[in-house]
Write a protein that holds these residues in place. Structure first.
Motif, PDB file in Angstrom:
ATOM      1  N   ALA A   3       0.849  -1.185   0.000  1.00 44.38           N
ATOM      2  CA  ALA A   3       0.000   0.000   0.000  1.00 44.38           C
ATOM      3  C   ALA A   3       0.876   1.223   0.000  1.00 44.38           C
ATOM      4  O   ALA A   3       1.959   1.226   0.562  1.00 44.38           O
ATOM      5  CB  ALA A   3      -0.917   0.004   1.218  1.00 44.38           C
ATOM      6  N   ARG A 158     -16.048  -2.422   0.203  1.00 43.22           N
ATOM      7  CA  ARG A 158     -16.585  -1.134   0.639  1.00 43.22           C
ATOM      8  C   ARG A 158     -16.917  -0.256  -0.554  1.00 43.22           C
ATOM      9  O   ARG A 158     -17.967   0.372  -0.610  1.00 43.22           O
ATOM     10  CB  ARG A 158     -15.569  -0.442   1.560  1.00 43.22           C
ATOM     11  CG  ARG A 158     -16.089   0.833   2.212  1.00 43.22           C
ATOM     12  CD  ARG A 158     -15.200   1.297   3.350  1.00 43.22           C
ATOM     13  NE  ARG A 158     -13.802   1.285   3.001  1.00 43.22           N
ATOM     14  CZ  ARG A 158     -12.880   0.579   3.651  1.00 43.22           C
ATOM     15  NH1 ARG A 158     -13.212  -0.177   4.677  1.00 43.22           N
ATOM     16  NH2 ARG A 158     -11.615   0.626   3.278  1.00 43.22           N
TER      17      ARG A 158
ATOM     18  N   GLU B  81     -14.438  20.548   1.693  1.00 39.04           N
ATOM     19  CA  GLU B  81     -14.394  19.189   2.203  1.00 39.04           C
ATOM     20  C   GLU B  81     -14.256  18.232   1.031  1.00 39.04           C
ATOM     21  O   GLU B  81     -14.818  18.451  -0.027  1.00 39.04           O
ATOM     22  CB  GLU B  81     -15.687  18.877   2.973  1.00 39.04           C
ATOM     23  CG  GLU B  81     -15.793  19.619   4.291  1.00 39.04           C
ATOM     24  CD  GLU B  81     -14.627  19.300   5.207  1.00 39.04           C
ATOM     25  OE1 GLU B  81     -14.032  20.253   5.746  1.00 39.04           O
ATOM     26  OE2 GLU B  81     -14.291  18.106   5.376  1.00 39.04           O
ATOM     27  N   ASP B  82     -13.516  17.190   1.241  1.00 42.40           N
ATOM     28  CA  ASP B  82     -13.194  16.282   0.142  1.00 42.40           C
ATOM     29  C   ASP B  82     -14.202  15.144   0.077  1.00 42.40           C
ATOM     30  O   ASP B  82     -14.108  14.202   0.832  1.00 42.40           O
ATOM     31  CB  ASP B  82     -11.782  15.736   0.360  1.00 42.40           C
ATOM     32  CG  ASP B  82     -11.346  14.884  -0.822  1.00 42.40           C
ATOM     33  OD1 ASP B  82     -10.193  14.447  -0.816  1.00 42.40           O
ATOM     34  OD2 ASP B  82     -12.167  14.669  -1.734  1.00 42.40           O
ATOM     35  N   PRO B  83     -15.216  15.239  -0.821  1.00 36.05           N
ATOM     36  CA  PRO B  83     -16.184  14.148  -0.901  1.00 36.05           C
ATOM     37  C   PRO B  83     -15.620  12.910  -1.579  1.00 36.05           C
ATOM     38  O   PRO B  83     -16.142  11.836  -1.440  1.00 36.05           O
ATOM     39  CB  PRO B  83     -17.314  14.744  -1.744  1.00 36.05           C
ATOM     40  CG  PRO B  83     -16.622  15.737  -2.612  1.00 36.05           C
ATOM     41  CD  PRO B  83     -15.491  16.288  -1.784  1.00 36.05           C
ATOM     42  N   VAL B  84     -14.521  13.071  -2.338  1.00 34.80           N
ATOM     43  CA  VAL B  84     -13.965  11.923  -3.042  1.00 34.80           C
ATOM     44  C   VAL B  84     -13.475  10.883  -2.063  1.00 34.80           C
ATOM     45  O   VAL B  84     -13.650   9.692  -2.231  1.00 34.80           O
ATOM     46  CB  VAL B  84     -12.811  12.363  -3.963  1.00 34.80           C
ATOM     47  CG1 VAL B  84     -12.119  11.161  -4.561  1.00 34.80           C
ATOM     48  CG2 VAL B  84     -13.354  13.274  -5.056  1.00 34.80           C
ATOM     49  N   ARG B  87     -15.273   7.973   1.656  1.00 32.40           N
ATOM     50  CA  ARG B  87     -15.325   6.577   2.044  1.00 32.40           C
ATOM     51  C   ARG B  87     -13.993   5.928   1.731  1.00 32.40           C
ATOM     52  O   ARG B  87     -13.335   6.266   0.770  1.00 32.40           O
ATOM     53  CB  ARG B  87     -16.410   5.850   1.263  1.00 32.40           C
ATOM     54  CG  ARG B  87     -17.810   6.306   1.589  1.00 32.40           C
ATOM     55  CD  ARG B  87     -18.825   5.427   0.900  1.00 32.40           C
ATOM     56  NE  ARG B  87     -18.597   5.380  -0.517  1.00 32.40           N
ATOM     57  CZ  ARG B  87     -19.057   4.409  -1.313  1.00 32.40           C
ATOM     58  NH1 ARG B  87     -19.745   3.427  -0.787  1.00 32.40           N
ATOM     59  NH2 ARG B  87     -18.822   4.424  -2.596  1.00 32.40           N
ATOM     60  N   GLY B  88     -13.631   5.000   2.496  1.00 35.17           N
ATOM     61  CA  GLY B  88     -12.491   4.184   2.162  1.00 35.17           C
ATOM     62  C   GLY B  88     -11.170   4.869   2.454  1.00 35.17           C
ATOM     63  O   GLY B  88     -11.131   6.009   2.909  1.00 35.17           O
ATOM     64  N   PRO B  89     -10.091   4.164   2.182  1.00 36.40           N
ATOM     65  CA  PRO B  89      -8.770   4.710   2.505  1.00 36.40           C
ATOM     66  C   PRO B  89      -8.399   5.830   1.564  1.00 36.40           C
ATOM     67  O   PRO B  89      -8.879   5.910   0.448  1.00 36.40           O
ATOM     68  CB  PRO B  89      -7.837   3.509   2.326  1.00 36.40           C
ATOM     69  CG  PRO B  89      -8.542   2.656   1.323  1.00 36.40           C
ATOM     70  CD  PRO B  89     -10.005   2.829   1.595  1.00 36.40           C
ATOM     71  N   ALA B  90      -7.496   6.668   2.027  1.00 39.42           N
ATOM     72  CA  ALA B  90      -7.052   7.789   1.214  1.00 39.42           C
ATOM     73  C   ALA B  90      -5.810   7.425   0.410  1.00 39.42           C
ATOM     74  O   ALA B  90      -5.182   8.274  -0.151  1.00 39.42           O
ATOM     75  CB  ALA B  90      -6.745   8.989   2.105  1.00 39.42           C
ATOM     76  N   VAL B  91      -5.449   6.139   0.404  1.00 38.82           N
ATOM     77  CA  VAL B  91      -4.241   5.752  -0.316  1.00 38.82           C
ATOM     78  C   VAL B  91      -4.604   4.735  -1.392  1.00 38.82           C
ATOM     79  O   VAL B  91      -5.595   4.028  -1.311  1.00 38.82           O
ATOM     80  CB  VAL B  91      -3.183   5.148   0.629  1.00 38.82           C
ATOM     81  CG1 VAL B  91      -2.726   6.171   1.624  1.00 38.82           C
ATOM     82  CG2 VAL B  91      -3.732   3.927   1.349  1.00 38.82           C
ATOM     83  N   VAL B  92      -3.785   4.689  -2.398  1.00 38.24           N
ATOM     84  CA  VAL B  92      -3.925   3.692  -3.454  1.00 38.24           C
ATOM     85  C   VAL B  92      -2.738   2.765  -3.345  1.00 38.24           C
ATOM     86  O   VAL B  92      -1.608   3.238  -3.235  1.00 38.24           O
ATOM     87  CB  VAL B  92      -3.959   4.368  -4.834  1.00 38.24           C
ATOM     88  CG1 VAL B  92      -3.808   3.338  -5.939  1.00 38.24           C
ATOM     89  CG2 VAL B  92      -5.261   5.127  -5.008  1.00 38.24           C
ATOM     90  N   PRO B  93      -2.965   1.460  -3.333  1.00 37.88           N
ATOM     91  CA  PRO B  93      -1.834   0.550  -3.162  1.00 37.88           C
ATOM     92  C   PRO B  93      -0.880   0.602  -4.346  1.00 37.88           C
ATOM     93  O   PRO B  93      -1.275   0.906  -5.463  1.00 37.88           O
ATOM     94  CB  PRO B  93      -2.503  -0.827  -3.069  1.00 37.88           C
ATOM     95  CG  PRO B  93      -3.823  -0.646  -3.710  1.00 37.88           C
ATOM     96  CD  PRO B  93      -4.225   0.761  -3.486  1.00 37.88           C
ATOM     97  N   LEU B  94       0.415   0.339  -4.043  1.00 35.96           N
ATOM     98  CA  LEU B  94       1.396   0.255  -5.097  1.00 35.96           C
ATOM     99  C   LEU B  94       1.109  -0.960  -5.955  1.00 35.96           C
ATOM    100  O   LEU B  94       0.557  -1.936  -5.494  1.00 35.96           O
ATOM    101  CB  LEU B  94       2.787   0.115  -4.491  1.00 35.96           C
ATOM    102  CG  LEU B  94       3.373   1.355  -3.830  1.00 35.96           C
ATOM    103  CD1 LEU B  94       4.646   0.985  -3.116  1.00 35.96           C
ATOM    104  CD2 LEU B  94       3.615   2.443  -4.838  1.00 35.96           C
ATOM    105  N   ARG B  95       1.459  -0.890  -7.223  1.00 42.22           N
ATOM    106  CA  ARG B  95       1.434  -2.084  -8.024  1.00 42.22           C
ATOM    107  C   ARG B  95       2.441  -3.054  -7.456  1.00 42.22           C
ATOM    108  O   ARG B  95       3.410  -2.677  -6.820  1.00 42.22           O
ATOM    109  CB  ARG B  95       1.810  -1.720  -9.457  1.00 42.22           C
ATOM    110  CG  ARG B  95       0.806  -0.839 -10.182  1.00 42.22           C
ATOM    111  CD  ARG B  95      -0.457  -1.635 -10.554  1.00 42.22           C
ATOM    112  NE  ARG B  95      -0.125  -2.890 -11.216  1.00 42.22           N
ATOM    113  CZ  ARG B  95       0.190  -2.991 -12.502  1.00 42.22           C
ATOM    114  NH1 ARG B  95       0.174  -1.918 -13.275  1.00 42.22           N
ATOM    115  NH2 ARG B  95       0.497  -4.133 -13.042  1.00 42.22           N
TER     116      ARG B  95
END
Lengths: 184, 234
Positions: A3, A158, B81-84, B87-95
């Protein structure tokens, strides 16, 4: 599962191109487009399984990003924020399609009616990109998000408003279908 | 553990998602069952191929021409405010794979475009906004009261230099963690971009009213920031 780490102090160094874009400079936003379009288009192409739809979705992502640019606060890298926006937009597009399927077929399980995008050519090896495009939509979504993009089942569930078990079942199905397609 | 149970758990096993006790039982079964080992190998091969897919796939045509008209004339809204990320985590996993990506080539290519554009401007003094800004009717030594592009760019240039300084410090701290080949490629790219920055700056100093040259210099700085930002995340 790998991550991205939250941004460090160095990552928070001001992204001046983003700031210029946030101030309305379309030339700066074009720079952002050119820097990120390959990654976003790859995501849209693999999730949609259709090149034409992928181009439409890619355009929609960047238009949405322009509209939402003021909400980017720099807590993550811009590419991370943009990627997450793209996933949400494409999944939202799929949910709209599922609503249409429900109206037509009267079921909450549209995947029962899913068919591969196109039939595999028997006797010919198929590379992985083409094989992914032939997956049923639900299985394709989970495979791309989990095995290609690295999301966890909890995150996928989710984002889709479904259960972890559903995500795992779709992934199992996707992997089985892909192995069958690639071993032909 | 039975054959059927092992096959049911194989996905979670290769994903490293099993509890320790179950993982041990699956491993024990795999040691004794060639058929299940073959299934595991096939699954891992599939996942290796998935991880090796390219990070980027460019569209067959340039979509900017269709995007730009949809952006509208209105500037994006200010901070909100950031609606994007509601929900969910604010990170994107690395490939899963970390091969040298095309961004390094892209960053260097930006610098080369800057450098070649500078040559074009020098060789064709009748083109570009550097000439358009000159009023043929004005005396050659006319002084404009409006700030020149060079003066207007200086605050931004200080910001760029501060950001580059911070990132360079972090990169130096992490140099030992990077492969020698990676360090070499990063340094080569930075060299190309630094030359483009120096040439852009010199050209702008010689033609301080040129907005085109100021944009070019900003583009070169953006390229350097991009290379450094990606390098510190490797």
């Amino acid at each position: 599962m790998l991550a991205d780490e939250p941004r460090t102090g160095a990552d928070r160094a001001p992204d001046l191109t983003v700031r210029r874009a946030q101030q309305g400079e379309t030339a700066a936003f074009e720079q952002l487009y050119r820097e990120h379009v390959g990654r976003i288009h790859a995501l849209c192409l693999r999730l949609s399984g259709d090149p034409g739809r992928a181009e439409e979705l890619t355009q929609d992502v960047f238009v949405r990003a322009w509209e939402k640019l003021g909400t980017f606060q720099g807590k993550s890298a811009f590419g991370t924020w943009l990627h997450r926006l793209a996933v949400n937009l494409v999944l939202g597009d799929k949910r709209s399609e599922a609503v249409r399927v429900h109206r037509i077929f009267g079921t909450d399980e549209p995947e029962k009616f899913e068919r591969p995008g196109r039939a595999p050519d028997p006797g010919r090896g198929m590379d992985l990109e083409r094989a992914i495009a032939t997956l049923p939509p639900g299985a394709r979504t989970v495979f791309v998000l989990h095995d290609v993009e690295g999301y966890r089942h909890e995150e996928i569930a989710r984002m889709q408003g479904s259960a972890v078990g559903t995500s795992k079942a779709q992934l199992h199905r996707a992997r089985r279908l892909l192995r069958e397609a690639l071993e032909r | 553990m039975s054959h059927e149970t092992t096959l049911e758990l194989l996905d979670d096993f290769v994903d490293g998602a099993l509890e320790p006790r179950q993982e041990r039982e699956v491993r024990r079964h795999l040691m004794q069952c060639e058929a299940c080992r073959a299934e595991e190998r096939a699954l891992r091969t599939l996942l290796e191929h998935a991880a090796a897919l390219p990070d980027e796939i460019l569209p067959e045509r340039d979509l900017w021409a269709e995007i730009a008209p949809r952006l509208g004339a209105q500037a994006p809204p200010e901070w909100a405010e950031d609606p994007v990320d509601a929900r969910g985590p604010a990170v994107v996993p690395l490939r899963r794979t970390r091969s040298l990506p095309g961004w390094m080539l892209a960053a260097a290519s930006v610098a080369l475009v800057v450098a070649s554009s500078l040559v074009t401007l020098r060789l064709a003094p009748g083109r570009g906004d550097a000439v358009a800004e000159r009023d043929p009717a004005a005396p050659p030594a006319a002084v404009s009261a409006a700030p020149t592009a060079l003066v207007a760019f200086r605050p931004a240039e200080r910001e760029y230099e501060r950001a580059i300084g911070e990132l360079t410090e972090v990169l130096e701290e992490r140099r030992a963690e990077l492969a020698p080949e990676t360090v070499r490629v990063v340094e080569e790219n930075l060299e190309v971009i630094d030359r483009a920055i120096a040439e852009s700056r010199a050209a702008l100093a010689a033609d301080p009213a040129s907005r085109a040259l100021a944009r070019m210099l900003a583009g070169a700085y953006d390229a350097k920031l991009g290379v450094l930002r990606h390098a510190v995340r490797l």
